[in-house]
Scaffold this motif. Structure first.
Motif, short mmCIF file in Angstrom:
data_model
loop_
_atom_site.label_atom_id
_atom_site.label_comp_id
_atom_site.label_asym_id
_atom_site.label_seq_id
_atom_site.Cartn_x
_atom_site.Cartn_y
_atom_site.Cartn_z
N MET A 336 8.33 51.38 -21.33
CA MET A 336 8.65 49.95 -21.35
C MET A 336 8.77 49.40 -19.93
O MET A 336 8.22 48.35 -19.60
CB MET A 336 9.96 49.73 -22.11
N MET A 337 9.46 50.15 -19.06
CA MET A 337 9.61 49.68 -17.68
C MET A 337 8.25 49.61 -17.00
O MET A 337 7.97 48.67 -16.24
CB MET A 337 10.53 50.62 -16.88
N PHE A 338 7.40 50.59 -17.29
CA PHE A 338 6.07 50.59 -16.67
C PHE A 338 5.25 49.40 -17.16
O PHE A 338 4.71 48.63 -16.38
CB PHE A 338 5.36 51.92 -16.99
N LEU A 364 -2.44 43.43 -23.80
CA LEU A 364 -1.98 44.30 -24.88
C LEU A 364 -0.89 45.25 -24.38
O LEU A 364 0.11 45.50 -25.07
CB LEU A 364 -3.15 45.11 -25.46
N LEU A 365 -1.06 45.75 -23.17
CA LEU A 365 -0.05 46.65 -22.60
C LEU A 365 1.27 45.92 -22.41
O LEU A 365 2.35 46.46 -22.67
CB LEU A 365 -0.52 47.19 -21.25
N LEU A 366 1.19 44.67 -21.95
CA LEU A 366 2.42 43.90 -21.75
C LEU A 366 3.16 43.76 -23.07
O LEU A 366 4.38 43.92 -23.15
CB LEU A 366 2.11 42.52 -21.18
N ASN A 367 2.39 43.48 -24.14
CA ASN A 367 3.07 43.30 -25.42
C ASN A 367 3.58 44.61 -25.98
O ASN A 367 4.61 44.64 -26.65
CB ASN A 367 2.15 42.60 -26.42
N LEU A 368 2.88 45.69 -25.68
CA LEU A 368 3.42 47.00 -26.07
C LEU A 368 4.76 47.21 -25.37
O LEU A 368 5.75 47.63 -25.99
CB LEU A 368 2.43 48.10 -25.67
N TRP A 371 7.42 45.16 -27.03
CA TRP A 371 7.88 45.73 -28.31
C TRP A 371 8.83 46.89 -28.03
O TRP A 371 9.89 47.01 -28.66
CB TRP A 371 6.69 46.19 -29.16
N LEU A 372 8.43 47.73 -27.07
CA LEU A 372 9.29 48.87 -26.73
C LEU A 372 10.64 48.38 -26.21
O LEU A 372 11.68 48.97 -26.47
CB LEU A 372 8.61 49.73 -25.67
N MET A 376 14.15 49.51 -27.49
CA MET A 376 15.10 50.13 -26.57
C MET A 376 16.39 49.33 -26.45
O MET A 376 17.37 49.79 -25.88
CB MET A 376 14.47 50.31 -25.18
N ILE A 377 16.39 48.11 -26.96
CA ILE A 377 17.66 47.39 -27.05
C ILE A 377 18.41 47.86 -28.28
O ILE A 377 19.60 48.14 -28.24
CB ILE A 377 17.42 45.86 -27.11
N VAL A 378 17.70 47.96 -29.39
CA VAL A 378 18.37 48.21 -30.67
C VAL A 378 18.84 49.67 -30.76
O VAL A 378 20.00 49.94 -31.05
CB VAL A 378 17.43 47.88 -31.85
#
Lengths: 468, 282
Positions: A336-338, A364-368, A371-372, A376-378
């Protein structure tokens, strides 16, 4: 480089956009079939879950929420882009938004329609879902107005209504153009939807006023919706959720994923509908710059959250943070950080920004990544909250994945239906943009602007006093 | 009419939970658990299963973390190793046990987050769960720092009590179906019975009238249950003796013999269960 070809003829704009709504080709039907198949996966999973209980998704104690809620936030977040483009940029007079705001707005409405399904899917007794609404009964039972979930219900239904209305209002002049060029059932549909639009001065004046009013109404609404969704977490006392910066963080994340989705759909529409004249590289570049700025704001808010947790020395919160860094979910956290903070730097480089396939992959990577981020919040908070005996790692089961997977099909299907029935590029606003960019009326516009209006006889020679 | 109701009783609706749900309590049911006496036998947990129709979920589902144990005996092996002898996996003195049931917090974090108000505070000082009202959003469980709320992930009754075991179900309370949250009620059905009996006999509920299932079955009498508003009850005396007070986020006391503490009281949940610390050999 210019945002749009300023010599384009108005009739050409109409023709190009109307062409995109013509009878679909085989590729379109394949896309529809794919989406329907994805939805079918979700429906089967949901029926199974409905019949047998929530346990088959491998939800457990303490992982009462998982990727349902993460995906819910993801879709809510995606809905913010349309409002950003159509309302915020409308108010600050950024006219480069004009060729691309229509599909962004449609995306807003459809992603809200997708997001709204998740709270319903995830509750244990979904047949009683309506209990969260404050309807008047003789039993005198009300929902609990202090619960952020009830605020969610209000916020999302208000936002869905308003954004659908906004999408529709903005489309009325274009629907009239469609009406004038359609036959058969489409004609009937557009006659009904265009509400008798003739394009006279009074209608335009009222239209402008309504549109501006809706835009002004929608901006605070959009900000509040995601702030309220963030309250689902910020209002709890759980470490890693009880974070003061969550509302701006969520709004930034929402705009971020929304902008990334705009880039994805931009590339797809440009390619499949041959909208090169309207969805130009210059506009893509501007969208990319905007996305980059939002990505940096998101990164900043992320770092603030880490820093405040780190220096706050709350043992439990710090533990959750550390578990994010090197716990069982760490690979996803670093991905997610990447995706969220490193990949957007490609948007800052002109060469990449102008290369459409790169931008497609990057978006697409940004949206991945986004989503992550929601996952990673929940999940890490549920995995490592206060009570150590309840520390647990849970990997979602197939039922959960199938429903999340299907939600993308549902969104895709709605969008596919939309682009064939409604103009996905705003014809009248592109014309306006061209008109203003030219700085004067071209020959074709002269003709239209000075067309004599039927039934109004010029009584005086002076312009502006006709019919006086 | 209900709209009338909300307008007339606006004051009641308007008031937040700053100081807990109710301001005037009829009872304040409370528990004291002496960890010094607890031997970790699990009789309380078994009694709870029998009394409250808790589903027996089986090994698979237990491993998936879908068990329904309202009262769980937590084992801790991380007691400071006072005699660092060898690389013992476990301590010399064995595990420490912590029986955990719903702490019946007076400022419960689960209550304000329920969208349909299925969990609320009763004038008895109990944190009630209304199964019929619950829609299963599971927010309450997520917001419980003790993680003491359990969700019916399946229709457990279908497999839990094959005939003739269904005949041992307690008729005083319901068998829950899938999709609702449940948790320890302090044996509310027993409290109800005791109150009804007392009213029928025209007296107040006496200390000892209500015995929870866990208390009843504890072989070492580690669990004491009673009403905190009754100055003569055993719980009141114990809370006083150990200088633990409700409504505080930290207890200030010096004497080592005052072993009472409440779990996570720093979070201002104001739990009604007091634990007496285990005394360790040195």
């Amino acid at each position: 480089m210019k945002d749009i070809n300023e010599d384009i003829k108005w009739a050409q704009i109409n023709a190009d956009v109307l062409r995109s709504m013509e009878t679909p080709r085989l590729g379109y039907w394949i896309a529809v079939a794919t989406c329907v198949a994805m939805i079918a996966c979700a429906v089967v999973a949901e029926i199974y879950q409905y019949k047998h209980g929530m346990g088959y998704g491998l939800l457990n104690w303490p992982h009462m929420w998982d990727i349902y809620i993460a995906t819910f936030i993801f879709w809510i977040g995606m809905s913010h882009s349309g409002t950003l483009l159509s309302a915020i940029l409308h108010i600050i007079h950024a006219d480069w938004r004009k060729p691309i705001y229509r599909f962004a707005e449609a995306m807003t409405t459809f992603s809200l329609m997708t997001a709204g399904l998740f709270p319903i899917i995830h509750i244990g007794r979904l047949w009683n879902m309506y209990w969260v609404l404050p309807y008047v009964t003789d039993r005198g039972i009300w929902p609990n107005f202090r619960s952020p979930l009830v605020w969610d219900a209000f916020a999302i239904s208000t936002y869905l209504t308003s954004s659908a209305l906004f999408l529709y209002i903005g489309m009325i002049p274009d629907l009239a153009i469609c009406r004038d060029n359609a036959r058969g059932w489409r004609k009937k549909l557009y006659i009904a939807l265009s509400l008798g639009w003739r394009g006279d001065d009074r209608q335009w004046r009222n239209f402008r006023r309504t549109y501006l009013l809706m835009a002004c109404f929608l901006i605070p609404l959009a900000v509040s919706v995601h702030s309220i969704v963030s309250s689902d977490f910020a209002m709890s006392i759980m470490p890693g959720w009880h974070v003061t910066t969550f509302p701006p963080y969520f709004v930034a994340g929402a705009l971020y994923s929304g902008c990334a989705a705009i880039i994805t759909l931009f590339v797809l529409l440009r390619y499949f509908f041959r909208f090169e004249e309207y969805m130009t590289i210059a506009i893509l570049e501007k969208t990319c710059k905007l996305t980059f700025a939002i990505a940096m704001a998101w990164t900043y808010l992320n770092l603030i959250e880490f820093a405040s947790t780190w220096y706050g020395h709350d043992v439990a919160s710090k533990e959750v943070l550390l578990q994010k860094f090197y716990g069982p979910y760490a690979p996803f956290f670093w991905m997610m950080m990447f995706c969220g903070s490193v990949v957007p730097f490609t948007l800052a480089i002109r060469k990449f920004r102008r290369h459409i396939p790169t931008m497609f992959v990057v978006s697409l990577l940004l949206n991945l990544g986004m989503w992550l981020e929601r996952w990673m919040i929940v999940t890490p908070t549920l995995a490592n909250a206060y009570h150590p005996i309840a520390w647990d790692t849970m990997w979602p089961g197939m039922v959960q994945w199938a429903i999340v997977f299907g939600s993308f099909g549902w969104f895709g299907l709605l969008f596919l239906v939309f682009v064939k029935i409604f103009p996905s590029v705003s014809m009248y606003e592109v014309k306006e943009m061209v008109y203003h960019r030219r700085g004067h009326a071209g020959k074709d516009t002269e003709e239209v602007l000075h067309r004599p209006v039927e039934g109004v006889r010029a009584t005086t020679g002076r312009p502006g006093l006709e019919g006086a | 009419m209900s709209l009338q109701n909300i307008l007339n009783n606006w004051d009641k609706y308007r008031k937040g939970h700053e100081a807990g749900g109710h301001h005037v309590y009829e009872h304040m049911w409370s528990m004291v658990i002496d960890l010094n006496k607890c031997i970790g036998c699990g009789a309380c947990s078994v009694a709870c299963y029998a009394e409250n129709n808790l589903a027996v979920v089986g090994k698979d589902r237990f491993e998936k973390g879908q068990a329904m144990h309202w009262l769980r005996i937590e084992r801790y092996w991380d007691e400071p190793n006072l005699k660092p002898t060898a690389s013992d996996e476990f301590q010399q003195h064995g595990a420490s046990f912590l029986p955990m049931m719903c702490q019946q917090c007076n400022a419960a974090t689960c209550e304000p987050v329920c969208p349909v108000a299925a969990t609320y505070h009763t004038p008895d000082g109990l944190n009630a769960q209304v199964y019929n009202r619950c829609i299963g959003s599971r927010y309450c469980s997520n917001n419980c720092p003790y993680r003491l709320r359990y969700f019916n992930f399946y229709s457990f009754y279908e497999t839990s009590w094959p005939e003739p075991l269904n005949l041992q179900l307690n008729p005083d309370l319901s068998v829950r179906d899938k999709g609702v949250m449940e948790k320890c009620t302090f044996c509310v059905q027993r409290i109800r019975t005791a109150k009804d009996t007392a009213r029928r006999e025209g007296r107040k509920v006496r200390d000892g009238d209500v015995q929870t299932a866990c208390q009843q079955s504890c072989p070492t009498t580690a669990i004491v249950f009673g009403d905190m508003l009754d100055p003569e009850s055993r719980v009141t005396k114990l809370w006083k003796a150990h200088e633990v007070e409700l409504g505080k986020t930290a207890q200030h006391k010096q004497h080592p013999e005052k072993r009472g503490y409440r779990i996570f009281e720093g979070l201002n949940t104001d739990p009604c269960v007091m634990y007496l610390e285990r005394v360790r050999e040195v």
